[in-house]
Design a protein around this motif. Sequence first.
Motif, PDB file in Angstrom:
ATOM      1  N   UNK A  55      -5.838   4.065  -2.813  1.00 26.49           N
ATOM      2  CA  UNK A  55      -7.204   3.552  -2.724  1.00 26.49           C
ATOM      3  C   UNK A  55      -7.273   2.375  -1.762  1.00 26.49           C
ATOM      4  N   UNK A  56      -6.291   1.488  -1.843  1.00 20.04           N
ATOM      5  CA  UNK A  56      -6.251   0.326  -0.946  1.00 20.04           C
ATOM      6  C   UNK A  56      -6.121   0.787   0.502  1.00 20.04           C
ATOM      7  N   UNK A  57      -5.214   1.722   0.746  1.00 15.74           N
ATOM      8  CA  UNK A  57      -4.995   2.212   2.115  1.00 15.74           C
ATOM      9  C   UNK A  57      -6.253   2.886   2.663  1.00 15.74           C
ATOM     10  N   UNK A  58      -6.948   3.639   1.815  1.00 16.58           N
ATOM     11  CA  UNK A  58      -8.165   4.322   2.275  1.00 16.58           C
ATOM     12  C   UNK A  58      -9.317   3.351   2.518  1.00 16.58           C
ATOM     13  N   UNK A  59      -9.393   2.299   1.719  1.00 11.12           N
ATOM     14  CA  UNK A  59     -10.492   1.333   1.853  1.00 11.12           C
ATOM     15  C   UNK A  59     -10.203   0.272   2.914  1.00 11.12           C
ATOM     16  N   UNK A  60      -8.964   0.176   3.321  1.00  8.81           N
ATOM     17  CA  UNK A  60      -8.486  -0.897   4.205  1.00  8.81           C
ATOM     18  C   UNK A  60      -9.406  -1.161   5.398  1.00  8.81           C
ATOM     19  N   UNK A  61      -9.573  -0.180   6.243  1.00  4.95           N
ATOM     20  CA  UNK A  61     -10.325  -0.362   7.482  1.00  4.95           C
ATOM     21  C   UNK A  61     -11.793  -0.695   7.208  1.00  4.95           C
ATOM     22  N   UNK A  62     -12.388   0.029   6.277  1.00  7.85           N
ATOM     23  CA  UNK A  62     -13.813  -0.180   6.004  1.00  7.85           C
ATOM     24  C   UNK A  62     -14.099  -1.558   5.426  1.00  7.85           C
ATOM     25  N   UNK A  63     -13.192  -2.051   4.602  1.00  9.74           N
ATOM     26  CA  UNK A  63     -13.387  -3.366   3.990  1.00  9.74           C
ATOM     27  C   UNK A  63     -13.097  -4.482   4.990  1.00  9.74           C
ATOM     28  N   UNK A  64     -11.977  -4.376   5.694  1.00  4.24           N
ATOM     29  CA  UNK A  64     -11.587  -5.471   6.587  1.00  4.24           C
ATOM     30  C   UNK A  64     -12.343  -5.482   7.912  1.00  4.24           C
TER      31      UNK A  64
END
Length: 99
Positions: A55-64
């Motif tokens: 979940x962290x890896x998938x959300x990484x780009x969109x969040x940061x």
Amino acid sequence: MNIRLPEDEMVDVGILAGLFQNMNQSYKLFWFKAIVEKVREGIYIISHDELANCMIADAWYMVLEYKLSLGARNTKLVEVVKRAGEVSRFKSSEKKKKF
């Protein structure tokens, strides 16, 4: 939006579909995507840590990069991604494989 999932003998699709009725909590999409990816890899027993890491890896780009909000009540995934970004110093554009 009313989506009808195909019937299945092993999965109660009604319960599964019910999870996505309220999409104010975007983390659900990351959670479900992580499960689907693991199953596609042939992994059927998934630890909490594995699921969270996906979940962290998938959300990484969109969040940061885009400062994606995952809902007012569900900021934990966003907080974890931001903290991981600070600690790891990976770029927001880092490839998922590197994680």
